[in-house]
Every structure is written in C-alpha cells, then in structure tokens.
Design a protein around this motif. Structure first.
Motif, PDB file in Angstrom:
ATOM      1  N   GLU A  29       0.826  -1.208   0.000  1.00  0.00           N
ATOM      2  CA  GLU A  29       0.000   0.000   0.000  1.00  0.00           C
ATOM      3  C   GLU A  29       0.860   1.258   0.000  1.00  0.00           C
ATOM      4  OE1 GLU A  29      -0.365  -2.398   2.346  1.00  0.00           O
ATOM      5  OE2 GLU A  29      -2.153  -3.401   1.568  1.00  0.00           O
ATOM      6  N   LEU A  30       1.929   1.254   0.785  1.00  0.00           N
ATOM      7  CA  LEU A  30       2.782   2.439   0.876  1.00  0.00           C
ATOM      8  C   LEU A  30       3.587   2.645  -0.399  1.00  0.00           C
ATOM      9  CD1 LEU A  30       4.060   2.124   4.540  1.00  0.00           C
ATOM     10  CD2 LEU A  30       2.180   3.490   3.660  1.00  0.00           C
ATOM     11  N   VAL A  31       4.032   1.560  -1.030  1.00  0.00           N
ATOM     12  CA  VAL A  31       4.774   1.683  -2.285  1.00  0.00           C
ATOM     13  C   VAL A  31       3.861   2.247  -3.371  1.00  0.00           C
ATOM     14  CG1 VAL A  31       5.893   0.366  -4.128  1.00  0.00           C
ATOM     15  CG2 VAL A  31       6.485  -0.074  -1.761  1.00  0.00           C
ATOM     16  N   MET A  32       2.635   1.740  -3.443  1.00  0.00           N
ATOM     17  CA  MET A  32       1.712   2.237  -4.469  1.00  0.00           C
ATOM     18  C   MET A  32       1.304   3.686  -4.194  1.00  0.00           C
ATOM     19  SD  MET A  32      -0.518  -1.032  -5.715  1.00  0.00           S
ATOM     20  CE  MET A  32      -1.692  -0.926  -4.431  1.00  0.00           C
ATOM     21  N   PHE A  33       1.178   4.056  -2.927  1.00  0.00           N
ATOM     22  CA  PHE A  33       0.840   5.440  -2.598  1.00  0.00           C
ATOM     23  C   PHE A  33       1.994   6.376  -2.956  1.00  0.00           C
ATOM     24  CE2 PHE A  33       0.452   9.011   0.425  1.00  0.00           C
ATOM     25  CZ  PHE A  33      -0.768   9.502  -0.007  1.00  0.00           C
ATOM     26  N   SER A  34       3.231   5.957  -2.689  1.00  0.00           N
ATOM     27  CA  SER A  34       4.376   6.800  -3.062  1.00  0.00           C
ATOM     28  C   SER A  34       4.500   6.898  -4.582  1.00  0.00           C
ATOM     29  CB  SER A  34       5.666   6.262  -2.449  1.00  0.00           C
ATOM     30  OG  SER A  34       5.992   5.010  -2.994  1.00  0.00           O
ATOM     31  N   MET A  35       4.124   5.827  -5.296  1.00  0.00           N
ATOM     32  CA  MET A  35       4.109   5.877  -6.762  1.00  0.00           C
ATOM     33  C   MET A  35       3.062   6.877  -7.241  1.00  0.00           C
ATOM     34  SD  MET A  35       3.273   2.830  -9.523  1.00  0.00           S
ATOM     35  CE  MET A  35       3.864   1.621  -8.399  1.00  0.00           C
ATOM     36  N   LEU A  36       1.911   6.892  -6.600  1.00  0.00           N
ATOM     37  CA  LEU A  36       0.852   7.827  -6.966  1.00  0.00           C
ATOM     38  C   LEU A  36       1.278   9.267  -6.711  1.00  0.00           C
ATOM     39  CD1 LEU A  36      -2.211   8.148  -7.757  1.00  0.00           C
ATOM     40  CD2 LEU A  36      -2.629   8.180  -5.300  1.00  0.00           C
ATOM     41  N   ILE A  37       1.894   9.518  -5.582  1.00  0.00           N
ATOM     42  CA  ILE A  37       2.334  10.872  -5.234  1.00  0.00           C
ATOM     43  C   ILE A  37       3.408  11.358  -6.204  1.00  0.00           C
ATOM     44  CG2 ILE A  37       3.533  12.252  -3.475  1.00  0.00           C
ATOM     45  CD1 ILE A  37       0.622  11.655  -2.819  1.00  0.00           C
ATOM     46  N   SER A  38       4.428  10.538  -6.449  1.00  0.00           N
ATOM     47  CA  SER A  38       5.495  10.975  -7.342  1.00  0.00           C
ATOM     48  C   SER A  38       5.004  11.065  -8.789  1.00  0.00           C
ATOM     49  CB  SER A  38       6.705  10.050  -7.244  1.00  0.00           C
ATOM     50  OG  SER A  38       6.352   8.739  -7.615  1.00  0.00           O
ATOM     51  N   GLY A  39       4.135  10.158  -9.217  1.00  0.00           N
ATOM     52  CA  GLY A  39       3.563  10.243 -10.565  1.00  0.00           C
ATOM     53  C   GLY A  39       2.696  11.470 -10.729  1.00  0.00           C
ATOM     54  N   GLY A  40       1.920  11.803  -9.698  1.00  0.00           N
ATOM     55  CA  GLY A  40       1.107  13.019  -9.742  1.00  0.00           C
ATOM     56  C   GLY A  40       1.950  14.265  -9.795  1.00  0.00           C
ATOM     57  N   LEU A  41       3.076  14.252  -9.099  1.00  0.00           N
ATOM     58  CA  LEU A  41       3.988  15.393  -9.136  1.00  0.00           C
ATOM     59  C   LEU A  41       4.579  15.563 -10.531  1.00  0.00           C
ATOM     60  CD1 LEU A  41       5.624  17.573  -7.611  1.00  0.00           C
ATOM     61  CD2 LEU A  41       7.313  15.805  -7.151  1.00  0.00           C
ATOM     62  N   ILE A  42       4.952  14.456 -11.142  1.00  0.00           N
ATOM     63  CA  ILE A  42       5.545  14.514 -12.480  1.00  0.00           C
ATOM     64  C   ILE A  42       4.513  14.967 -13.510  1.00  0.00           C
ATOM     65  CG2 ILE A  42       6.514  13.092 -14.330  1.00  0.00           C
ATOM     66  CD1 ILE A  42       7.897  11.444 -12.142  1.00  0.00           C
ATOM     67  N   VAL A  43       3.329  14.382 -13.486  1.00  0.00           N
ATOM     68  CA  VAL A  43       2.315  14.666 -14.502  1.00  0.00           C
ATOM     69  C   VAL A  43       1.712  16.062 -14.336  1.00  0.00           C
ATOM     70  CG1 VAL A  43       0.037  13.925 -15.336  1.00  0.00           C
ATOM     71  CG2 VAL A  43       1.806  12.244 -14.894  1.00  0.00           C
ATOM     72  N   SER A  44       1.646  16.564 -13.127  1.00  0.00           N
ATOM     73  CA  SER A  44       1.004  17.857 -12.912  1.00  0.00           C
ATOM     74  C   SER A  44       1.791  19.003 -13.546  1.00  0.00           C
ATOM     75  CB  SER A  44       0.805  18.115 -11.424  1.00  0.00           C
ATOM     76  OG  SER A  44       2.048  18.267 -10.792  1.00  0.00           O
ATOM     77  N   LEU A  46       4.753  18.515 -15.750  1.00  0.00           N
ATOM     78  CA  LEU A  46       5.252  18.109 -17.072  1.00  0.00           C
ATOM     79  C   LEU A  46       6.425  18.949 -17.563  1.00  0.00           C
ATOM     80  CD1 LEU A  46       2.047  17.151 -19.060  1.00  0.00           C
ATOM     81  CD2 LEU A  46       3.805  15.646 -18.176  1.00  0.00           C
ATOM     82  N   ASN A  47       7.405  19.138 -16.696  1.00  0.00           N
ATOM     83  CA  ASN A  47       8.646  19.780 -17.117  1.00  0.00           C
ATOM     84  C   ASN A  47       9.822  19.039 -16.481  1.00  0.00           C
ATOM     85  OD1 ASN A  47       8.577  20.666 -14.496  1.00  0.00           O
ATOM     86  ND2 ASN A  47       8.059  22.782 -15.008  1.00  0.00           N
ATOM     87  N   LEU A  48      11.012  19.348 -16.890  1.00  0.00           N
ATOM     88  CA  LEU A  48      12.191  18.610 -16.454  1.00  0.00           C
ATOM     89  C   LEU A  48      12.427  18.665 -14.940  1.00  0.00           C
ATOM     90  CD1 LEU A  48      14.501  16.847 -17.417  1.00  0.00           C
ATOM     91  CD2 LEU A  48      15.857  18.919 -17.682  1.00  0.00           C
ATOM     92  N   PRO A  49      12.310  19.827 -14.286  1.00  0.00           N
ATOM     93  CA  PRO A  49      12.518  19.838 -12.829  1.00  0.00           C
ATOM     94  C   PRO A  49      11.518  18.955 -12.072  1.00  0.00           C
ATOM     95  CG  PRO A  49      12.662  22.059 -13.666  1.00  0.00           C
ATOM     96  CD  PRO A  49      12.205  21.211 -14.797  1.00  0.00           C
ATOM     97  N   SER A  50      10.272  18.935 -12.513  1.00  0.00           N
ATOM     98  CA  SER A  50       9.299  18.093 -11.811  1.00  0.00           C
ATOM     99  C   SER A  50       9.579  16.613 -12.045  1.00  0.00           C
ATOM    100  CB  SER A  50       7.879  18.432 -12.250  1.00  0.00           C
ATOM    101  OG  SER A  50       7.654  18.001 -13.577  1.00  0.00           O
ATOM    102  N   ILE A  51      10.084  16.263 -13.211  1.00  0.00           N
ATOM    103  CA  ILE A  51      10.458  14.870 -13.483  1.00  0.00           C
ATOM    104  C   ILE A  51      11.625  14.457 -12.590  1.00  0.00           C
ATOM    105  CG2 ILE A  51      11.426  13.317 -15.225  1.00  0.00           C
ATOM    106  CD1 ILE A  51       9.800  14.883 -17.314  1.00  0.00           C
ATOM    107  N   VAL A  52      12.596  15.327 -12.441  1.00  0.00           N
ATOM    108  CA  VAL A  52      13.756  15.033 -11.593  1.00  0.00           C
ATOM    109  C   VAL A  52      13.332  14.901 -10.132  1.00  0.00           C
ATOM    110  CG1 VAL A  52      15.953  15.957 -10.731  1.00  0.00           C
ATOM    111  CG2 VAL A  52      15.417  16.065 -13.168  1.00  0.00           C
TER     112      VAL A  52
END
Length: 99
Positions: A29-44, A46-52
C-alpha cells in the motif's frame, strides 16, 4: 510424546498464507501510494525539474520503505493500530509505581 502416549498433532502452515504482502521490497500500500504521489507530481507540471524531483522522491521513498519492511513487514499496520489505542493508555507507567 505426551503423558498419555499419544503423539502431538502437527499442523502444516503454508508459507503463502502468512507471508507479508510486499511490492518491490516495501509494504504494498505504501509503495503504491508513493508511486501515486510521485507520478502526480511529475504529470502535474510536465517539465524537467518536476520529473527530476518526482524521480528522486520515488527512489527515496522506495529505499525508505524497503528498509522499513526489512525491520518489520507490518510496521505501518502496527503504527496505525497503536494510534487507535492512545485513549486507553494508563496514566501511570506501572501499577507498582511509587508516588
């Protein structure tokens, strides 16, 4: 053997029935939640600093969650359960305490 001469009954415990449910070495559950948080940060953004930053957050969370699961695979469940018992804690450390 017991006193009556009968053998003790043996019960087979299959490993799949009581092994912790881990994903990538951490609690599922915690791994999937951290994946959701980091994926949401990247997708929101959509630039290089957010991907990093999202990638750093993801790998940092995975490292921390793997170490946590290595110490205790059910650590988050134990922590959330002990939060529910806070109102029941005794006001003293022991019944034999000298005041």
């Amino acid at each position: 053997m017991s006193a009556g001469g009968e053998q003790l009954r043996r019960t087979i415990l299959h490993r799949a029935l009581h092994r912790p449910n881990l994903l990538m070495g951490g609690e599922r559950e915690l791994v999937m939640f951290s994946m959701l948080i980091s994926g949401g940060l990247i997708v929101s953004a959509l630039n290089l600093p957010s991907i990093v930053v999202g990638t750093i957050v993801w790998f940092g969370a995975i490292v921390a969650l793997r170490q946590m699961a290595k110490a205790d695979p059910y650590m988050s469940a134990v922590y959330t359960r002990q939060l529910k018992y806070v109102p029941f804690y005794a006001p003293r450390s022991t019944p034999y305490r000298v005041e």
